[in-house]
Design an enzyme around this catalytic site. Structure first.
Site, PDB file in Angstrom:
ATOM      1  CB  SER A 298      -0.934  -0.010   1.213  1.00 12.68           C
ATOM      2  OG  SER A 298      -0.202  -0.227   2.397  1.00 12.68           O
TER       3      SER A 298
ATOM      4  CD  GLU B 178       1.142   7.750   5.204  1.00 11.48           C
ATOM      5  OE1 GLU B 178       0.958   6.674   5.815  1.00 11.48           O
ATOM      6  OE2 GLU B 178       1.685   8.739   5.709  1.00 11.48           O
TER       7      GLU B 178
ATOM      8  CB  ALA C 289      -1.502  18.591  13.357  1.00 11.27           C
TER       9      ALA C 289
ATOM     10  CG  HIS D 261      -3.881   8.786   7.187  1.00 12.13           C
ATOM     11  ND1 HIS D 261      -2.582   8.739   7.648  1.00 12.13           N
ATOM     12  CD2 HIS D 261      -3.930   7.915   6.151  1.00 12.13           C
ATOM     13  CE1 HIS D 261      -1.875   7.884   6.929  1.00 12.13           C
ATOM     14  NE2 HIS D 261      -2.677   7.372   6.008  1.00 12.13           N
TER      15      HIS D 261
ATOM     16  NE  ARG E 160      -2.061  11.842  20.442  1.00 10.61           N
ATOM     17  CZ  ARG E 160      -1.000  12.111  21.175  1.00 10.61           C
ATOM     18  NH1 ARG E 160      -1.037  11.906  22.487  1.00 10.61           N
ATOM     19  NH2 ARG E 160       0.108  12.580  20.640  1.00 10.61           N
TER      20      ARG E 160
ATOM     21  CG  ASP F 134       1.308  14.517  17.096  1.00 12.15           C
ATOM     22  OD1 ASP F 134       1.297  14.003  18.224  1.00 12.15           O
ATOM     23  OD2 ASP F 134       1.852  13.997  16.105  1.00 12.15           O
TER      24      ASP F 134
ATOM     25  CD  GLN G  96       6.478   7.026  12.496  1.00 14.32           C
ATOM     26  OE1 GLN G  96       6.564   6.969  11.276  1.00 14.32           O
ATOM     27  NE2 GLN G  96       5.829   7.978  13.132  1.00 14.32           N
TER      28      GLN G  96
ATOM     29  CG  PHE H 206       9.859  13.145   8.149  1.00 16.09           C
ATOM     30  CD1 PHE H 206       9.013  14.235   8.111  1.00 16.09           C
ATOM     31  CD2 PHE H 206       9.362  11.889   7.793  1.00 16.09           C
ATOM     32  CE1 PHE H 206       7.697  14.084   7.749  1.00 16.09           C
ATOM     33  CE2 PHE H 206       8.051  11.729   7.421  1.00 16.09           C
ATOM     34  CZ  PHE H 206       7.215  12.827   7.398  1.00 16.09           C
TER      35      PHE H 206
ATOM     36  CG  HIS I 289       1.507   1.844   4.648  1.00 12.98           C
ATOM     37  ND1 HIS I 289       0.329   1.956   3.926  1.00 12.98           N
ATOM     38  CD2 HIS I 289       1.746   3.084   5.152  1.00 12.98           C
ATOM     39  CE1 HIS I 289      -0.113   3.205   4.003  1.00 12.98           C
ATOM     40  NE2 HIS I 289       0.723   3.909   4.735  1.00 12.98           N
TER      41      HIS I 289
ATOM     42  CE  LYS J 132       9.899  14.989  -3.695  1.00 15.06           C
ATOM     43  NZ  LYS J 132      10.846  15.360  -2.655  1.00 15.06           N
TER      44      LYS J 132
HETATM   45  P1  FAD Z   1      -2.602   6.959  20.236  1.00 13.85           P
HETATM   46  O1  FAD Z   1      -2.716   5.559  19.839  1.00 13.85           O
HETATM   47  O2  FAD Z   1      -3.784   7.578  20.897  1.00 13.85           O
HETATM   48  O3  FAD Z   1      -1.332   7.085  21.206  1.00 13.85           O
HETATM   49  C1  FAD Z   1      -0.759   8.358  21.477  1.00 13.85           C
HETATM   50  C2  FAD Z   1       0.070   8.291  22.758  1.00 13.85           C
HETATM   51  O4  FAD Z   1      -0.792   8.236  23.883  1.00 13.85           O
HETATM   52  C3  FAD Z   1       0.967   7.057  22.871  1.00 13.85           C
HETATM   53  O5  FAD Z   1       2.151   7.446  23.520  1.00 13.85           O
HETATM   54  C4  FAD Z   1       0.165   6.106  23.751  1.00 13.85           C
HETATM   55  O6  FAD Z   1       1.001   5.180  24.432  1.00 13.85           O
HETATM   56  C5  FAD Z   1      -0.503   7.100  24.699  1.00 13.85           C
HETATM   57  N1  FAD Z   1      -1.806   6.661  25.203  1.00 13.85           N
HETATM   58  C6  FAD Z   1      -2.814   6.093  24.539  1.00 13.85           C
HETATM   59  N2  FAD Z   1      -3.878   5.892  25.340  1.00 13.85           N
HETATM   60  C7  FAD Z   1      -3.534   6.374  26.538  1.00 13.85           C
HETATM   61  C8  FAD Z   1      -4.214   6.484  27.785  1.00 13.85           C
HETATM   62  N3  FAD Z   1      -5.455   6.052  27.941  1.00 13.85           N
HETATM   63  N4  FAD Z   1      -3.550   7.066  28.800  1.00 13.85           N
HETATM   64  C9  FAD Z   1      -2.276   7.527  28.643  1.00 13.85           C
HETATM   65  N5  FAD Z   1      -1.581   7.438  27.507  1.00 13.85           N
HETATM   66  C10 FAD Z   1      -2.205   6.871  26.466  1.00 13.85           C
HETATM   67  N6  FAD Z   1      -0.265  12.212  12.097  1.00 13.85           N
HETATM   68  C11 FAD Z   1      -1.033  13.146  11.481  1.00 13.85           C
HETATM   69  O7  FAD Z   1      -1.152  14.277  11.986  1.00 13.85           O
HETATM   70  N7  FAD Z   1      -1.691  12.873  10.313  1.00 13.85           N
HETATM   71  C12 FAD Z   1      -1.620  11.663   9.716  1.00 13.85           C
HETATM   72  O8  FAD Z   1      -2.230  11.453   8.664  1.00 13.85           O
HETATM   73  C13 FAD Z   1      -0.810  10.649  10.333  1.00 13.85           C
HETATM   74  N8  FAD Z   1      -0.719   9.410   9.805  1.00 13.85           N
HETATM   75  C14 FAD Z   1       0.000   8.435  10.455  1.00 13.85           C
HETATM   76  C15 FAD Z   1       0.030   7.139   9.925  1.00 13.85           C
HETATM   77  C16 FAD Z   1       0.760   6.139  10.548  1.00 13.85           C
HETATM   78  C17 FAD Z   1       0.768   4.758   9.957  1.00 13.85           C
HETATM   79  C18 FAD Z   1       1.488   6.436  11.738  1.00 13.85           C
HETATM   80  C19 FAD Z   1       2.307   5.363  12.411  1.00 13.85           C
HETATM   81  C20 FAD Z   1       1.458   7.713  12.281  1.00 13.85           C
HETATM   82  C21 FAD Z   1       0.704   8.724  11.660  1.00 13.85           C
HETATM   83  N9  FAD Z   1       0.620  10.020  12.188  1.00 13.85           N
HETATM   84  C22 FAD Z   1      -0.137  10.973  11.562  1.00 13.85           C
HETATM   85  C23 FAD Z   1       1.344  10.367  13.417  1.00 13.85           C
HETATM   86  C24 FAD Z   1       0.439  10.186  14.660  1.00 13.85           C
HETATM   87  O9  FAD Z   1      -0.693  11.005  14.562  1.00 13.85           O
HETATM   88  C25 FAD Z   1       1.269  10.577  15.889  1.00 13.85           C
HETATM   89  O10 FAD Z   1       2.288   9.621  16.088  1.00 13.85           O
HETATM   90  C26 FAD Z   1       0.472  10.807  17.161  1.00 13.85           C
HETATM   91  O11 FAD Z   1       1.363  11.398  18.110  1.00 13.85           O
HETATM   92  C27 FAD Z   1      -0.103   9.553  17.801  1.00 13.85           C
HETATM   93  O12 FAD Z   1      -1.188   9.069  17.133  1.00 13.85           O
HETATM   94  P2  FAD Z   1      -1.771   7.601  17.504  1.00 13.85           P
HETATM   95  O13 FAD Z   1      -2.948   7.385  16.674  1.00 13.85           O
HETATM   96  O14 FAD Z   1      -0.687   6.613  17.490  1.00 13.85           O
HETATM   97  O15 FAD Z   1      -2.196   7.906  19.032  1.00 13.85           O
END
Ligand code: FAD
Length: 298
Positions: free
Chosen positions: A8, A10, A44, A71, A101, A103, A171, A211, A262, A268
């Site tokens: 896949s 991205e 974000a 996403h 989630r 950022d 990641q 990055f 993925h 690019k």
């Molecule tokens: P979560 O799974 O919610 O985790 C975030 C943090 O919170 C982790 O440290 C986790 O251990 C902690 N946590 C979770 N639940 C709890 C709880 N109940 N109590 C305390 N701590 C907790 N970012 C973008 O902005 N746009 C994108 O399109 C994007 N695409 C991505 C695609 C992939 C495949 C990946 C791997 C990352 C992507 N990101 C993207 C980055 C991602 O948004 C960030 O890494 C973000 O900081 C965490 O998102 P998450 O969904 O992993 O969060």
């Protein structure tokens, strides 16, 4: 020829006409390798909400048969807005979402009545849309930078799995041991979902270093030193070395049973195309050529 591993790609929403053309060109070239789906990132705090939606529609218009996966991140986005966007995707017959989630942008404060973690977003989507969407979530073999502990980060993937996630995409990383160790830890917690490695092609050391610092991915010392030893203006040499490193990584992952790859294309195509060719994935052109050759030989 490699056929069993799903791939896949991205992409991100382009901001200029030039970037738009680059995306179109890259997407068309990469589609020739029959990806399982292509995903489109989300800014974000919802900052590219419309950009993501417009890009999804654009890619659908280029290839109506291919599954496009937007996403969607929940931090800083009101639930009503999430519902509206998900409903729009449902109407567009989008069947797959990468649920995150995200950022918060530095200038934005998290308001109340929104979802705080990806596990909550997964539960929210399942509550409102049942099993309509296949849900992909993020996973971190090298541990998310904000995780309370490595163990808690694995438990976080378990929370997403329990909430209804179907698959995880990692990641990017350059150390396959981190991935295989992570798989073992997940298995111990009963997390029974495919965990697809995210692959970042290496093309330019400077941008990769920047990055990686932001997302907490480690560039092993030996890769850093070898890249740093290449003349910074010699992009072809950096790319050649990067392709060799990432090709070996992909081979190791496939040999170790990774359920797919993925690719973070950064819009690019070339670096990903080079990897696919080295890895022996067949493009439609190759398949047609082989069929034509077989027909002629008969
Ligand atoms: P979560 O799974 O919610 O985790 C975030 C943090 O919170 C982790 O440290 C986790 O251990 C902690 N946590 C979770 N639940 C709890 C709880 N109940 N109590 C305390 N701590 C907790 N970012 C973008 O902005 N746009 C994108 O399109 C994007 N695409 C991505 C695609 C992939 C495949 C990946 C791997 C990352 C992507 N990101 C993207 C980055 C991602 O948004 C960030 O890494 C973000 O900081 C965490 O998102 P998450 O969904 O992993 O969060």
């Amino acid at each position: 020829m490699r056929t069993k591993i799903n791939i896949s790609f991205e992409f991100f929403p382009p901001k200029t006409e030039e970037a738009h053309s680059l995306l179109q060109h890259s997407f068309v070239q990469l589609c020739d390798y029959n990806p399982e789906f292509c995903s489109v990132t989300f800014g974000a705090g919802g900052s590219t909400r419309d950009g993501t939606l417009n890009t999804v529609k654009f890619l659908q218009s280029l290839n109506a048969r291919l599954s496009i996966a937007p996403h969607l991140s929940c931090l800083g986005v009101q639930c009503e807005s999430l519902l509206e966007l998900l409903e729009t995707y449902r109407v567009l017959n989008i069947k797959r979402i990468v649920a995150l989630r995200g950022d918060l942008p530095t200038n934005m404060v998290q308001c109340e009545s929104v979802l705080n973690f990806a596990s909550e977003l997964v539960a929210f989507i399942r509550t409102h849309f049942g099993n309509f969407f296949q849900l992909e979530v993020a996973a971190y073999p090298e541990i998310h930078p904000q995780a309370r502990s490595p163990q808690d980060d694995v438990l976080n993937l378990k929370r997403k799995y329990d909430a209804g996630a179907d698959r995880a995409i990692t990641q990017y990383f350059f150390n396959p041991d981190a991935y295989f160790y992570f798989l073992d830890e997940c298995a111990k917690q009963g997390i029974n979902l495919p965990i697809i490695p995210g692959i970042m092609p290496i093309t330019q050391f400077k941008s990769l270093a920047r990055f990686s610092q932001v997302c907490g991915a480690e560039i092993p010392m030996w890769i850093k030193k070898r890249l740093a030893a290449i003349n910074p203006t010699d992009l072809a040499q950096q790319s050649k070395f990067g392709t060799e490193v990432v090709y070996r990584l992909c081979e190791t992952l496939i040999a170790g049973g990774a359920p797919g790859l993925h690719f973070y294309t950064l819009n690019k195509a070339q670096a990903t195309l080079d990897l696919l060719e080295l890895l022996g994935f067949a493009s439609n052109k190759t398949i047609w050529q082989l069929a034509a050759n077989a027909h002629t030989a008969r």
